[in-house]
Design an enzyme around this catalytic site. Structure first.
Site, short mmCIF file in Angstrom:
data_model
loop_
_atom_site.label_atom_id
_atom_site.label_comp_id
_atom_site.label_asym_id
_atom_site.label_seq_id
_atom_site.Cartn_x
_atom_site.Cartn_y
_atom_site.Cartn_z
CG HIS A 1 -1.85 -0.84 5.70
ND1 HIS A 1 -2.93 -1.61 6.05
CD2 HIS A 1 -2.36 0.34 5.29
CE1 HIS A 1 -4.04 -0.92 5.88
NE2 HIS A 1 -3.73 0.26 5.42
CD GLU B 1 -3.25 1.45 -2.40
OE1 GLU B 1 -2.17 1.53 -1.75
OE2 GLU B 1 -4.12 0.61 -2.15
CG HIS B 2 -4.36 5.51 -0.57
ND1 HIS B 2 -3.58 4.40 -0.28
CD2 HIS B 2 -5.65 5.10 -0.47
CE1 HIS B 2 -4.38 3.37 -0.01
NE2 HIS B 2 -5.64 3.75 -0.12
CG HIS C 1 -13.44 -13.80 -43.05
ND1 HIS C 1 -12.73 -14.96 -42.84
CD2 HIS C 1 -13.59 -13.24 -41.82
CE1 HIS C 1 -12.45 -15.08 -41.55
NE2 HIS C 1 -12.96 -14.05 -40.91
CB SER D 1 -0.90 -0.04 1.23
OG SER D 1 -1.97 0.87 1.07
CD GLN E 1 -1.20 3.46 2.86
OE1 GLN E 1 -1.38 2.28 2.61
NE2 GLN E 1 -2.22 4.28 2.98
CG ASP F 1 -7.90 3.18 4.24
OD1 ASP F 1 -7.79 3.20 3.01
OD2 ASP F 1 -6.95 3.37 5.02
#
Lengths: 438, 438
Positions: free
Chosen positions: B270, B335-336, B428, B245, B267, B369
């Site tokens: 985590h 990500e954030h 075709h 993360s 963060q 979150d």
């Protein structure tokens, strides 16, 4: 030439297993190919341009002093376009225009402007939609070089707003495909390099001194290209790794059997592993199509490929009724589904899983391959259960947007802190609490 | 406890390389894990329930006579919900409701009804949107078992219209996480099995006598689960394989340094590989945040994890101005992304790549979150350049629809035949020609 296509009856007690067996297709993953690809990827990552030049010399027998020398300039792309016969150029232009119109419609329908809403306390939530910055398109050299594929990959990217589309196409022994270059010019490709294989995928994924790193790589390729795309996934985005092409025809027995036989051929002629299946409640009609197949086969230039494909992977399925035909179609989740019946919409409403549906007897799959407008890059091997045709959405991505008001920080902060303490994440809780306790 | 966070200055000649080095993260692919996983997948594919039971006994120390015995019935899920404290239950319900509202809004905005348009000759083109039939959600057992993760994965699937959501969650030594079960009850999960690891992924991907095959598997897991998801991709869909993360905070120097320090902690707590980066044009402010970090660290229960993460992977970047801060944020594609400034929208408009943007000083990442509404499953490791938050769109797929009129078959058929002959695909061409020449 006479062939025998597998025939099934849905009332047979072993039918489900028979169907599973004919659908079974294991994409062969060759360890030797994967190892060779890994070596090339690492080498290009490390040595850049020099490595790409060496592999291009080795595999394509093309020598150049620099990668810049392998770029085809815009003037040369335009020249390729100018050299087309007027009839072919008009056909390509019609196809490009129709593909563009369809994808512009798609862009307008999928919420491309994002959204936001404001809550009573002033908190704003939403999503922002942005195009990818730069996309790489892989185009195979040699026999599988299809200009239609250039249109289908490049146009949705440009419609999405991708600033730079970089095409790579190998030119084994220096032979260029003028139709492919013309298609690149017509669909707005920004730069073209005559490189291919795992080395081209590596150059796009990691970037070199000459080739800028892209954000996503799309387009078909051989086993080396597929293995390379799998390996670089995560560093860049990729499209699906396509399996053999498939057509499933559901017919109520009212369409000219010669038309349906030719539709089955049109898929089978792609390659020996392609799959053509016909489902019908009328046993006599299935016999008529089988007879037509044997009657028409000899006139086909690619009859060997067609015969192998139909014999090894083709099938005709007699069902109880059209409802059962639709149930089985949902199990098969075909790449291409023709519903060649009267009032086709009633049956289409029952279909949940298919890459593309062709409704009514005038909607031959080949129209979709070239020029109707929808994309011809479609999910194969039952992946239509969970994936979609290539589209504008594949060249966009979304970012969540949160602007929490002071009031929102108070109410939401209490909830977040309670749950964060429950998960044992105290910094999460304190970070929320600072916004309303201090 | 005192730590030293890496400090960069964007005017340094080596800054670009310094930044690249701190961002570099190679997901370790362990060959031994991959081989073990492959063996488990093949075994479950072949022996089904029996194999799953054996691996569950071996890895989780849970014995059962049948897989049915490892299903948690609806009554037990409801009981887990009933046992929550009123405060915690209310918090979970608020979170679930807000996540549902956001994703319903998203569903309405992304063209979930599909589209179609009719051309002048009566040809109809469009796209049909359908939910996936059945989805599997992997929920880790043990320390990383987050009820919020159940909400974030299950609710978008149910909002999309997925008929059956099957959750798997290992219970090592038989220990159940009641909060996770309560979250499953609240978010509408249909069935829950207490199995995990590669064997659970295999059961969902291939189906067994007891566990039905799903169409897509989402949710986080350990290295074995990640390797298994990679391997079954193609048989079923999967979500992204998440990396560590990340948070990137852009601050103009006007937010309380303690708030920003705690956001970086939230963060970092985590895991040791999580990444927290702060960018600011004000060198004195960066010093103030660094001082706050060392002042606040000792009070954090997870201070060891935080210290390791910030020391090894954290960074503070002094930039020339806020415009440069935005440029660097686009390179990082975090990500954030917190934009902790006055008038944050002006800076958000310059951001092209981020999983989620948190605007203004009251928008702490932890609100996102847990309960703000947008999804907390977000693209990591710079993949926000080409991918999106988990959303309703991940549980829908599209089918192209083509209903060509007799007139359309004539005009389109000529174009298709011309291009098909150009590509050497005669079947075709003939298939198109039958519709207007016969």
């Amino acid at each position: 030439m006479s062939i025998q296509i597998r025939k099934f009856d849905s009332t047979h007690p072993d039918f489900k297993q028979q169907l599973a067996d004919v659908l079974a297709f294991e994409a062969s993953e060759d360890e030797a190919i994967d190892r060779a690809v890994l070596r090339i990827l690492e080498d290009v990552k490390k040595r850049g341009d020099v490595a790409v030049l060496e592999y291009t010399k080795q595999f394509d027998h093309v020598s150049a002093d620099s990668l810049q020398a392998l770029e085809i300039k815009s003037d040369d792309l335009q020249a390729a376009l100018a050299q087309l016969s007027p009839v072919r150029r008009a056909a390509l232009q019609t196809a490009a225009d129709r593909v563009r119109v369809y994808h512009e419609r798609q862009k307008a329908e999928i919420g491309s402007h994002g959204f936001s809403y404001t809550e009573t306390d002033g908190t704003i939530l939403g999503q922002k939609v942005t195009p990818l910055d730069r996309v790489g398109i892989y185009v195979p050299g040699g026999k599988a070089a299809y200009p239609s594929s250039v249109l289908m990959n490049a146009i949705p990217a440009k419609v999405a707003g991708v600033q730079e589309v970089i095409m790579v196409v190998p030119t084994p022994n220096g032979v260029q495909n003028e139709l492919v270059l013309a298609a690149a010019a017509m669909s707005g490709v920004d730069r073209v390099f005559t490189i291919g294989g795992a080395q081209a995928v590596a150059a796009l994924a990691y970037g070199t001194a000459t080739i800028p790193q892209v954000d996503k790589i799309v387009g078909p390729g051989n086993a080396y290209v597929a293995a390379a795309k799998r390996r670089v996934f995560g560093t860049v985005g990729i499209d699906m790794i396509a399996g053999p092409s498939e057509i499933l025809v559901i017919c109520d027995g009212t369409t000219d059997p010669d038309w349906i036989a030719m539709d089955l051929f049109s898929q089978a002629e792609h390659d020996e592993l392609a799959q053509s299946i016909l489902i019908c409640p009328d046993a006599a009609y299935l016999e008529a199509v089988a007879a037509s197949i044997n009657r028409q086969l000899d006139a086909m230039p690619r009859k060997e490929v067609i015969a192998t494909s139909l014999t090894n992977r083709g099938a005709m399925i007699k069902v109880r009724d059209m409802d059962e035909a639709c149930e089985i179609a949902n199990l098969i989740a075909a790449e291409h589904l023709e519903i060649s019946t009267e009032n086709p919409q009633q049956w289409a409403d029952k279909i949940r899983h298919a890459g593309a549906m062709f409704l009514g007897r005038f909607s031959s799959e080949s129209l979709g391959d070239y020029c109707a407008g929808p994309n011809h890059v479609l999910p194969t091997s039952r992946t239509a259960r969970f994936s979609s045709p290539l589209g504008v959405y594949d060249f966009q991505k979304r970012s969540s947007m949160l602007q929490v008001s002071e009031g929102g920080a108070h109410t939401l902060g209490q909830v977040a802190a309670e749950l964060a303490y429950g998960e044992g994440l105290q910094a999460h809780a304190r970070s929320a609490e600072y916004r309303f306790k201090k």
